[in-house]
Design an enzyme around this catalytic site. Structure first.
Site, short mmCIF file in Angstrom:
data_model
loop_
_atom_site.label_atom_id
_atom_site.label_comp_id
_atom_site.label_asym_id
_atom_site.label_seq_id
_atom_site.Cartn_x
_atom_site.Cartn_y
_atom_site.Cartn_z
CG ASN A 86 -0.39 -0.15 2.53
OD1 ASN A 86 0.55 -0.92 2.73
ND2 ASN A 86 -0.92 0.57 3.49
CD GLU A 88 -1.56 5.17 4.74
OE1 GLU A 88 -2.25 4.30 5.28
OE2 GLU A 88 -0.98 6.08 5.39
CG ASN A 89 -1.38 11.31 -1.94
OD1 ASN A 89 -1.90 12.37 -1.60
ND2 ASN A 89 -0.53 11.21 -2.94
CB ALA A 90 -0.89 14.37 2.19
CE1 TYR A 92 -4.68 10.93 5.43
CE2 TYR A 92 -6.84 11.67 6.12
CZ TYR A 92 -5.49 11.53 6.37
OH TYR A 92 -4.96 11.98 7.54
CD GLU A 99 -5.43 -5.79 -1.25
OE1 GLU A 99 -6.03 -6.29 -0.29
OE2 GLU A 99 -5.00 -4.61 -1.22
CB CYS A 131 -10.93 -2.08 0.61
SG CYS A 131 -10.20 -1.52 -0.95
CB CYS A 134 -8.81 -4.32 -3.36
SG CYS A 134 -7.59 -3.03 -3.06
#
Length: 186
Positions: A86, A88-90, A92, A99, A131, A134
């Site tokens: 995974n 992530e990004n600021a 979200y 996946e 999730c 995915c």
């Protein structure tokens, strides 16, 4: 990148795993079975290393916000294994799950048919589950391939994409004939 090759010329299925980065080679044998779903004992020879690879991919997770690491290892039909984590990004909603990262990595190298995906996280009390996004992303490439949900101790549960996303919408639905049409109000 890892590669798993199957030797179907013999009575037994040879599983050859090669770490293409360091040329590490692993060879196991398992009885070949006609159906797509082998017994748990037969899967042990190749699923455990695949789960191990998903756990290794988890180590590269970029998750400064959730602190929830996820890794995935995807087995293509020709035996090639792709891994991902995974990211992530600021902002979200721009983050990527492991996946989807793994499948996108495989697709970007020309792969469209997959045999299985193993998913790992740090959850000890339950098996990691993908999730909804995915699940739909996996469904794009079929609903009968296997998904292994695992725990850090290496235990796992096998499901198909179809079991994870029942009554799903896929590419074949876009080819169905429209039964009725509506008119736009003017």
């Amino acid at each position: 990148m890892w590669q798993i090759r199957y030797n179907t010329d013999t009575d037994k299925e040879s599983v050859v795993m090669t770490d293409l980065r360091i040329n590490e080679l692993r060879v196991d044998e398992a009885d070949t079975e006609a159906s797509n779903h082998s017994s748990e004992e037969e899967n042990e020879d190749w699923i455990k290393p695949l789960i191990y690879q998903s756990q290794g991919a988890k180590e590269f997770a970029y998750c400064p916000y959730s602190k929830f690491r996820v890794g995935a290892a995807l087995l293509a039909h020709d035996g090639t294994v792709f891994t991902g984590c995974n990211v992530e990004n600021a902002s979200y909603n721009l983050g990527l799950c492991a996946e989807r990262t793994t499948i996108a990595k495989a697709v970007s190298e020309g792969y469209r048919r997959f045999k299985t995906i193993a998913i790992a996280s740090d959850l000890e009390d339950q098996f990691i589950s993908p999730c909804g996004g995915c699940r739909q992303f996996m469904r794009e490439f079929g609903d009968q391939w296997s998904v292994y949900l695992s725990k850090p101790d290496g235990s796992y549960v096998e499901m198909t994409v179809g079991e994870l996303l029942p009554v799903s919408f896929g590419p074949e639905d876009l080819k169905k004939k429209t039964m009725f049409t509506t008119q736009n109000a003017s």
